[in-house]
Design a protein around this motif. Sequence first.
Motif, PDB file in Angstrom:
ATOM      1  N   GLU A  45     -13.374  -3.672  20.657  1.00 42.46           N
ATOM      2  CA  GLU A  45     -14.781  -3.589  21.065  1.00 42.46           C
ATOM      3  C   GLU A  45     -15.448  -4.960  21.001  1.00 42.46           C
ATOM      4  OE1 GLU A  45     -16.900  -0.691  18.746  1.00 42.46           O
ATOM      5  OE2 GLU A  45     -15.260   0.756  18.921  1.00 42.46           O
ATOM      6  N   ARG A  46     -15.202  -5.681  19.893  1.00 42.02           N
ATOM      7  CA  ARG A  46     -15.835  -6.980  19.675  1.00 42.02           C
ATOM      8  C   ARG A  46     -15.437  -7.987  20.748  1.00 42.02           C
ATOM      9  NH1 ARG A  46     -20.102  -9.187  16.903  1.00 42.02           N
ATOM     10  NH2 ARG A  46     -19.681 -11.320  16.339  1.00 42.02           N
ATOM     11  N   CYS A  47     -14.185  -7.946  21.179  1.00 40.08           N
ATOM     12  CA  CYS A  47     -13.650  -8.960  22.101  1.00 40.08           C
ATOM     13  C   CYS A  47     -13.613  -8.486  23.557  1.00 40.08           C
ATOM     14  CB  CYS A  47     -12.250  -9.358  21.651  1.00 40.08           C
ATOM     15  SG  CYS A  47     -12.201 -10.113  20.010  1.00 40.08           S
ATOM     16  N   ALA A  48     -14.248  -7.373  23.858  1.00 43.39           N
ATOM     17  CA  ALA A  48     -14.189  -6.797  25.208  1.00 43.39           C
ATOM     18  C   ALA A  48     -14.642  -7.772  26.294  1.00 43.39           C
ATOM     19  CB  ALA A  48     -15.016  -5.518  25.273  1.00 43.39           C
ATOM     20  N   LYS A  49     -15.642  -8.582  26.013  1.00 44.70           N
ATOM     21  CA  LYS A  49     -16.184  -9.489  27.034  1.00 44.70           C
ATOM     22  C   LYS A  49     -15.799 -10.956  26.804  1.00 44.70           C
ATOM     23  CE  LYS A  49     -20.190  -6.594  28.009  1.00 44.70           C
ATOM     24  NZ  LYS A  49     -21.661  -6.526  28.036  1.00 44.70           N
ATOM     25  N   ALA A  50     -14.861 -11.195  25.914  1.00 48.37           N
ATOM     26  CA  ALA A  50     -14.474 -12.573  25.583  1.00 48.37           C
ATOM     27  C   ALA A  50     -13.730 -13.226  26.736  1.00 48.37           C
ATOM     28  CB  ALA A  50     -13.602 -12.595  24.329  1.00 48.37           C
ATOM     29  N   GLY A  51     -13.972 -14.518  26.927  1.00 46.36           N
ATOM     30  CA  GLY A  51     -13.268 -15.267  27.959  1.00 46.36           C
ATOM     31  C   GLY A  51     -11.792 -15.430  27.626  1.00 46.36           C
ATOM     32  N   MET A  52     -11.504 -15.669  26.371  1.00 53.08           N
ATOM     33  CA  MET A  52     -10.120 -15.798  25.900  1.00 53.08           C
ATOM     34  C   MET A  52      -9.839 -14.611  24.971  1.00 53.08           C
ATOM     35  SD  MET A  52      -9.681 -19.788  25.094  1.00 53.08           S
ATOM     36  CE  MET A  52      -9.916 -21.027  26.306  1.00 53.08           C
ATOM     37  N   LYS A  53      -9.595 -13.472  25.587  1.00 52.96           N
ATOM     38  CA  LYS A  53      -9.489 -12.230  24.835  1.00 52.96           C
ATOM     39  C   LYS A  53      -8.364 -12.251  23.805  1.00 52.96           C
ATOM     40  CE  LYS A  53      -9.770  -7.295  25.438  1.00 52.96           C
ATOM     41  NZ  LYS A  53     -10.036  -6.228  26.371  1.00 52.96           N
ATOM     42  N   ASP A  54      -7.207 -12.828  24.161  1.00 53.36           N
ATOM     43  CA  ASP A  54      -6.089 -12.846  23.210  1.00 53.36           C
ATOM     44  C   ASP A  54      -6.420 -13.656  21.965  1.00 53.36           C
ATOM     45  OD1 ASP A  54      -6.103 -15.164  24.788  1.00 53.36           O
ATOM     46  OD2 ASP A  54      -3.926 -15.425  24.665  1.00 53.36           O
ATOM     47  N   LYS A  58      -6.901 -12.168  18.108  1.00 54.02           N
ATOM     48  CA  LYS A  58      -6.110 -12.726  17.002  1.00 54.02           C
ATOM     49  C   LYS A  58      -7.010 -13.064  15.814  1.00 54.02           C
ATOM     50  CE  LYS A  58      -3.399 -16.763  15.713  1.00 54.02           C
ATOM     51  NZ  LYS A  58      -2.872 -18.054  16.150  1.00 54.02           N
ATOM     52  N   TYR A  59      -8.050 -13.845  16.056  1.00 54.18           N
ATOM     53  CA  TYR A  59      -8.907 -14.285  14.948  1.00 54.18           C
ATOM     54  C   TYR A  59      -9.783 -13.157  14.405  1.00 54.18           C
ATOM     55  CZ  TYR A  59      -7.221 -18.929  15.767  1.00 54.18           C
ATOM     56  OH  TYR A  59      -6.397 -20.014  15.887  1.00 54.18           O
ATOM     57  N   CYS A  60     -10.200 -12.270  15.264  1.00 60.74           N
ATOM     58  CA  CYS A  60     -10.961 -11.115  14.801  1.00 60.74           C
ATOM     59  C   CYS A  60     -10.084 -10.256  13.885  1.00 60.74           C
ATOM     60  CB  CYS A  60     -11.458 -10.302  15.993  1.00 60.74           C
ATOM     61  SG  CYS A  60     -12.383  -8.830  15.523  1.00 60.74           S
ATOM     62  N   GLY A  61      -8.822 -10.082  14.267  1.00 62.53           N
ATOM     63  CA  GLY A  61      -7.895  -9.297  13.446  1.00 62.53           C
ATOM     64  C   GLY A  61      -7.684  -9.915  12.079  1.00 62.53           C
ATOM     65  N   ILE A  62      -7.559 -11.238  12.030  1.00 61.65           N
ATOM     66  CA  ILE A  62      -7.390 -11.940  10.751  1.00 61.65           C
ATOM     67  C   ILE A  62      -8.626 -11.726   9.879  1.00 61.65           C
ATOM     68  CG2 ILE A  62      -7.252 -14.213   9.667  1.00 61.65           C
ATOM     69  CD1 ILE A  62      -5.532 -15.072  12.113  1.00 61.65           C
ATOM     70  N   CYS A  63      -9.795 -11.916  10.460  1.00 55.91           N
ATOM     71  CA  CYS A  63     -11.036 -11.759   9.706  1.00 55.91           C
ATOM     72  C   CYS A  63     -11.247 -10.316   9.273  1.00 55.91           C
ATOM     73  CB  CYS A  63     -12.217 -12.246  10.533  1.00 55.91           C
ATOM     74  SG  CYS A  63     -12.163 -14.029  10.856  1.00 55.91           S
ATOM     75  N   CYS A  64     -10.907  -9.375  10.121  1.00 55.38           N
ATOM     76  CA  CYS A  64     -11.064  -7.961   9.784  1.00 55.38           C
ATOM     77  C   CYS A  64     -10.154  -7.591   8.607  1.00 55.38           C
ATOM     78  CB  CYS A  64     -10.734  -7.102  10.998  1.00 55.38           C
ATOM     79  SG  CYS A  64     -10.816  -5.333  10.678  1.00 55.38           S
ATOM     80  N   GLN A  65      -8.934  -8.077   8.611  1.00 55.26           N
ATOM     81  CA  GLN A  65      -8.015  -7.789   7.505  1.00 55.26           C
ATOM     82  C   GLN A  65      -8.569  -8.318   6.185  1.00 55.26           C
ATOM     83  OE1 GLN A  65      -4.921  -6.161   7.286  1.00 55.26           O
ATOM     84  NE2 GLN A  65      -5.484  -5.389   9.290  1.00 55.26           N
ATOM     85  N   GLU A  66      -9.154  -9.507   6.217  1.00 59.65           N
ATOM     86  CA  GLU A  66      -9.679 -10.113   4.990  1.00 59.65           C
ATOM     87  C   GLU A  66     -11.012  -9.495   4.566  1.00 59.65           C
ATOM     88  OE1 GLU A  66      -9.884 -14.354   5.548  1.00 59.65           O
ATOM     89  OE2 GLU A  66      -7.754 -14.495   6.023  1.00 59.65           O
ATOM     90  N   CYS A  67     -11.876  -9.199   5.525  1.00 60.47           N
ATOM     91  CA  CYS A  67     -13.239  -8.756   5.212  1.00 60.47           C
ATOM     92  C   CYS A  67     -13.411  -7.239   5.233  1.00 60.47           C
ATOM     93  CB  CYS A  67     -14.225  -9.354   6.211  1.00 60.47           C
ATOM     94  SG  CYS A  67     -14.305 -11.151   6.157  1.00 60.47           S
ATOM     95  N   LYS A  68     -12.510  -6.537   5.889  1.00 62.19           N
ATOM     96  CA  LYS A  68     -12.578  -5.083   6.031  1.00 62.19           C
ATOM     97  C   LYS A  68     -13.819  -4.634   6.798  1.00 62.19           C
ATOM     98  CE  LYS A  68     -10.147  -4.306   1.719  1.00 62.19           C
ATOM     99  NZ  LYS A  68     -10.401  -5.512   0.975  1.00 62.19           N
ATOM    100  N   CYS A  69     -14.339  -5.483   7.655  1.00 65.13           N
ATOM    101  CA  CYS A  69     -15.459  -5.099   8.521  1.00 65.13           C
ATOM    102  C   CYS A  69     -15.492  -6.031   9.727  1.00 65.13           C
ATOM    103  CB  CYS A  69     -16.780  -5.155   7.767  1.00 65.13           C
ATOM    104  SG  CYS A  69     -17.273  -6.788   7.231  1.00 65.13           S
ATOM    105  N   VAL A  70     -16.107  -5.532  10.797  1.00 64.03           N
ATOM    106  CA  VAL A  70     -16.303  -6.308  12.014  1.00 64.03           C
ATOM    107  C   VAL A  70     -17.723  -6.004  12.490  1.00 64.03           C
ATOM    108  CG1 VAL A  70     -15.560  -6.638  14.415  1.00 64.03           C
ATOM    109  CG2 VAL A  70     -13.864  -6.188  12.646  1.00 64.03           C
TER     110      VAL A  70
END
Length: 97
Positions: A45-54, A58-70
């Motif tokens: 959902e967060r990266c749906a409109k990103a220019g560089m979606k991949d 990747k970075y959203c997944g890393i942050c989500c694992q560490e922070c447990k929230c997006v």
Amino acid sequence: MKSIIATLLFVSLVLSSSFIQLSFASPAAAPSPAPPSYCDGKCGERCAKAGMKDRCLKYCGICCQECKCVPSGTYGNKSECPCYREKKNSKHQPKCP
């Protein structure tokens, strides 16, 4: 005399083994990471409109694992997740998209 030395040697071995076991004990109450399915959905959902979606995923997944929230939405709203907001890379720039 030999029995005293043998007893001291035995006691020192027992004590040293107990200290070794304590040093290899697992850390107490380590926080568990967020489940991958949770992060995949939220980051999708967060990266749906990103220019560089991949890269965003990747970075959203890393942050989500560490922070447990997006944060909600595709941009901003980082006040909803302070840990996510405060992550910085080595250049002191925001790490999480």
